[in-house]
Design a protein around this motif. Structure first.
Motif, PDB file in Angstrom:
ATOM      1  N   LEU A   1      75.417 -17.282  27.285  1.00  9.47           N
ATOM      2  CA  LEU A   1      74.915 -18.125  28.363  1.00  9.47           C
ATOM      3  C   LEU A   1      75.031 -19.602  27.998  1.00  9.47           C
ATOM      4  O   LEU A   1      75.366 -20.441  28.847  1.00  9.47           O
ATOM      5  N   CYS A   2      74.763 -19.912  26.746  1.00  6.10           N
ATOM      6  CA  CYS A   2      74.900 -21.302  26.282  1.00  6.10           C
ATOM      7  C   CYS A   2      76.341 -21.766  26.375  1.00  6.10           C
ATOM      8  O   CYS A   2      76.614 -22.910  26.780  1.00  6.10           O
ATOM      9  N   ALA A   3      77.269 -20.898  26.019  1.00  2.00           N
ATOM     10  CA  ALA A   3      78.695 -21.259  26.109  1.00  2.00           C
ATOM     11  C   ALA A   3      79.085 -21.520  27.558  1.00  2.00           C
ATOM     12  O   ALA A   3      79.831 -22.466  27.854  1.00  2.00           O
ATOM     13  N   HIS A   4      78.557 -20.698  28.469  1.00  2.19           N
ATOM     14  CA  HIS A   4      78.829 -20.910  29.895  1.00  2.19           C
ATOM     15  C   HIS A   4      78.267 -22.257  30.347  1.00  2.19           C
ATOM     16  O   HIS A   4      78.938 -23.012  31.072  1.00  2.19           O
ATOM     17  N   ALA A   5      77.030 -22.572  29.939  1.00  2.00           N
ATOM     18  CA  ALA A   5      76.398 -23.826  30.336  1.00  2.00           C
ATOM     19  C   ALA A   5      77.140 -25.029  29.774  1.00  2.00           C
ATOM     20  O   ALA A   5      77.279 -26.062  30.435  1.00  2.00           O
ATOM     21  N   THR A   6      77.629 -24.910  28.551  1.00  2.00           N
ATOM     22  CA  THR A   6      78.405 -25.995  27.944  1.00  2.00           C
ATOM     23  C   THR A   6      79.679 -26.247  28.735  1.00  2.00           C
ATOM     24  O   THR A   6      80.039 -27.392  29.025  1.00  2.00           O
TER      25      THR A   6
ATOM     26  N   ALA B   1      62.566 -26.763  37.464  1.00  2.00           N
ATOM     27  CA  ALA B   1      62.569 -27.250  36.079  1.00  2.00           C
ATOM     28  C   ALA B   1      62.656 -28.765  36.071  1.00  2.00           C
ATOM     29  O   ALA B   1      63.385 -29.356  36.863  1.00  2.00           O
ATOM     30  N   THR B   2      61.910 -29.386  35.161  1.00  2.00           N
ATOM     31  CA  THR B   2      61.930 -30.842  35.026  1.00  2.00           C
ATOM     32  C   THR B   2      62.237 -31.224  33.589  1.00  2.00           C
ATOM     33  O   THR B   2      61.621 -30.712  32.652  1.00  2.00           O
ATOM     34  N   SER B   3      63.202 -32.117  33.425  1.00  2.00           N
ATOM     35  CA  SER B   3      63.497 -32.701  32.118  1.00  2.00           C
ATOM     36  C   SER B   3      63.139 -34.176  32.160  1.00  2.00           C
ATOM     37  O   SER B   3      63.378 -34.851  33.170  1.00  2.00           O
ATOM     38  N   GLY B   4      62.543 -34.675  31.080  1.00  2.00           N
ATOM     39  CA  GLY B   4      62.172 -36.081  31.059  1.00  2.00           C
ATOM     40  C   GLY B   4      61.467 -36.470  29.782  1.00  2.00           C
ATOM     41  O   GLY B   4      61.385 -35.681  28.833  1.00  2.00           O
TER      42      GLY B   4
ATOM     43  N   LEU C   1      65.583 -19.469  36.595  1.00  2.00           N
ATOM     44  CA  LEU C   1      65.167 -20.532  35.683  1.00  2.00           C
ATOM     45  C   LEU C   1      66.098 -20.697  34.483  1.00  2.00           C
ATOM     46  O   LEU C   1      66.185 -21.787  33.921  1.00  2.00           O
ATOM     47  N   THR C   2      66.805 -19.661  34.083  1.00  2.00           N
ATOM     48  CA  THR C   2      67.688 -19.796  32.921  1.00  2.00           C
ATOM     49  C   THR C   2      68.653 -20.963  33.097  1.00  2.00           C
ATOM     50  O   THR C   2      68.679 -21.898  32.285  1.00  2.00           O
ATOM     51  N   LEU C   3      69.431 -20.935  34.159  1.00  2.00           N
ATOM     52  CA  LEU C   3      70.420 -21.997  34.359  1.00  2.00           C
ATOM     53  C   LEU C   3      69.806 -23.237  35.006  1.00  2.00           C
ATOM     54  O   LEU C   3      70.281 -24.352  34.766  1.00  2.00           O
ATOM     55  N   THR C   4      68.753 -23.076  35.810  1.00  2.00           N
ATOM     56  CA  THR C   4      68.118 -24.257  36.403  1.00  2.00           C
ATOM     57  C   THR C   4      67.574 -25.165  35.312  1.00  2.00           C
ATOM     58  O   THR C   4      67.788 -26.392  35.325  1.00  2.00           O
ATOM     59  N   ASP C   5      66.892 -24.595  34.341  1.00  2.00           N
ATOM     60  CA  ASP C   5      66.349 -25.383  33.234  1.00  2.00           C
ATOM     61  C   ASP C   5      67.475 -25.975  32.384  1.00  2.00           C
ATOM     62  O   ASP C   5      67.440 -27.144  31.987  1.00  2.00           O
ATOM     63  N   THR C   6      68.492 -25.179  32.119  1.00  2.00           N
ATOM     64  CA  THR C   6      69.610 -25.632  31.298  1.00  2.00           C
ATOM     65  C   THR C   6      70.380 -26.758  31.986  1.00  2.00           C
ATOM     66  O   THR C   6      70.721 -27.773  31.350  1.00  2.00           O
ATOM     67  N   TYR C   7      70.649 -26.602  33.272  1.00  2.00           N
ATOM     68  CA  TYR C   7      71.368 -27.645  34.007  1.00  2.00           C
ATOM     69  C   TYR C   7      70.522 -28.909  34.147  1.00  2.00           C
ATOM     70  O   TYR C   7      71.081 -30.017  34.180  1.00  2.00           O
TER      71      TYR C   7
ATOM     72  N   SER D   1      67.477 -23.835  21.941  1.00  2.00           N
ATOM     73  CA  SER D   1      66.167 -23.970  22.576  1.00  2.00           C
ATOM     74  C   SER D   1      66.260 -24.487  24.007  1.00  2.00           C
ATOM     75  O   SER D   1      65.409 -24.171  24.841  1.00  2.00           O
ATOM     76  N   GLY D   2      67.282 -25.308  24.297  1.00  2.00           N
ATOM     77  CA  GLY D   2      67.425 -25.868  25.632  1.00  2.00           C
ATOM     78  C   GLY D   2      67.649 -24.825  26.704  1.00  2.00           C
ATOM     79  O   GLY D   2      67.454 -25.095  27.891  1.00  2.00           O
ATOM     80  N   LEU D   3      68.053 -23.628  26.304  1.00  2.00           N
ATOM     81  CA  LEU D   3      68.241 -22.532  27.256  1.00  2.00           C
ATOM     82  C   LEU D   3      67.202 -21.437  27.083  1.00  2.00           C
ATOM     83  O   LEU D   3      66.813 -20.785  28.052  1.00  2.00           O
TER      84      LEU D   3
END
Length: 255
Positions: free
Chosen positions: A81-86, A173-176, A206-212, A104-106
């Motif tokens: 999944l991380c490779a896909h997100a990258t 998901a929120t990043s900040g 949430l897996t990809l929403t948080d990662t993206y 951890s980001g995913l």
């Protein structure tokens, strides 16, 4: 149907953060067992993926003490999944910060979505699973009542920048920098990402929403154009000077 009068709630401290479960279905024995299984799952994820535990599989893999084939199957799943997100983020999501292996980001979003799925498979159709402020929603909060998720303003303590409303399955998901400071690194420069103060993303899981969301925050100035190419995702960003931008469809969810 959901019923707030019989809601089943639980809070668990694990993976260095707080997870909360809010189940609005009648708490059958199967659902209670599923809640216990979901909590157990989170602790297993911590044991396998924690970069703070020297004995975790991911730490041992990073040190070269074991190989991927020696790890539990979920390690291969997460790394895939991380490779896909990258790839999907043009390299703005990375699991190699400062030379160490760190997915951890995913992992947190993946673990939260999996916990939600465990409840769903046991018959819970109206649930909110919150993993450190990022949520996986299913169904409704009450009969004819949508879930409402408040998003903290990164520059104005005690205020909300928006309230996300969802009467169906949705991830938020929120990043900040508001909660943990400048902890997201630009993978290309190695410096903390600082072009945005926060970025909130809504999507199906949430897996990809948080990662993206993490990748978009790291990308900064190019985030809006990239996010608008993704089907099923909408975003709200706050800039360090207080200005905001939203993708065209965000108004369907946020105020």
């Amino acid at each position: 149907m959901p019923d707030t009068a019989i809601a089943l709630r639980h809070v668990e401290h694990v993976m260095g953060t707080v997870f909360s479960f809010d189940v609005r279905d009648r708490p059958t024995p199967a659902i209670r067992d599923a809640l216990a299984a979901a909590v157990h799952h989170l602790h297993r994820v911590d044991a396998v993926f924690s970069t703070y535990r020297a004995d975790s599989h991911i730490s041992r893999l990073d040190r070269g003490e074991i190989r991927l084939k020696d790890c539990p199957p979920e390690v291969h799943e997460v790394l895939s999944l991380c490779a896909h997100a990258t790839y999907a983020s043009d390299g703005w999501f990375s699991i190699v910060p400062r030379g160490t292996l760190d997915p951890s980001g995913l992992v947190k979003g993946w673990a939260t979505e999996a916990a939600s799925r465990i409840l769903h498979d046991a018959g819970a159709r109206h649930t909110c699973v919150n993993g450190g402020g990022d949520v996986q929603l299913r169904g409704q909060a009450g009969p004819g009542t949508a879930w409402r998720v408040g998003v903290a303003h990164p520059l104005r303590p005690g205020e909300l920048v928006t309230v996300v409303t969802a009467g169906h399955d949705l991830a938020v998901a929120t990043s900040g920098t508001a909660e943990r400071g400048a902890h997201i690194v630009d993978p290309h420069s190695g410096r903390p990402a600082d072009a945005l103060a926060s970025l909130t993303l809504v999507g199906p899981g949430l897996t990809l929403t948080d990662t993206y969301a993490t990748a978009a925050f790291a990308r900064g100035e190019g985030a809006q154009a990239w996010l608008e190419t993704l089907d099923g995702y909408e975003a709200l960003a706050v800039l360090p000077d207080g200005r905001e931008w939203r993708t065209p469809g965000f108004s369907r969810y946020g105020t």
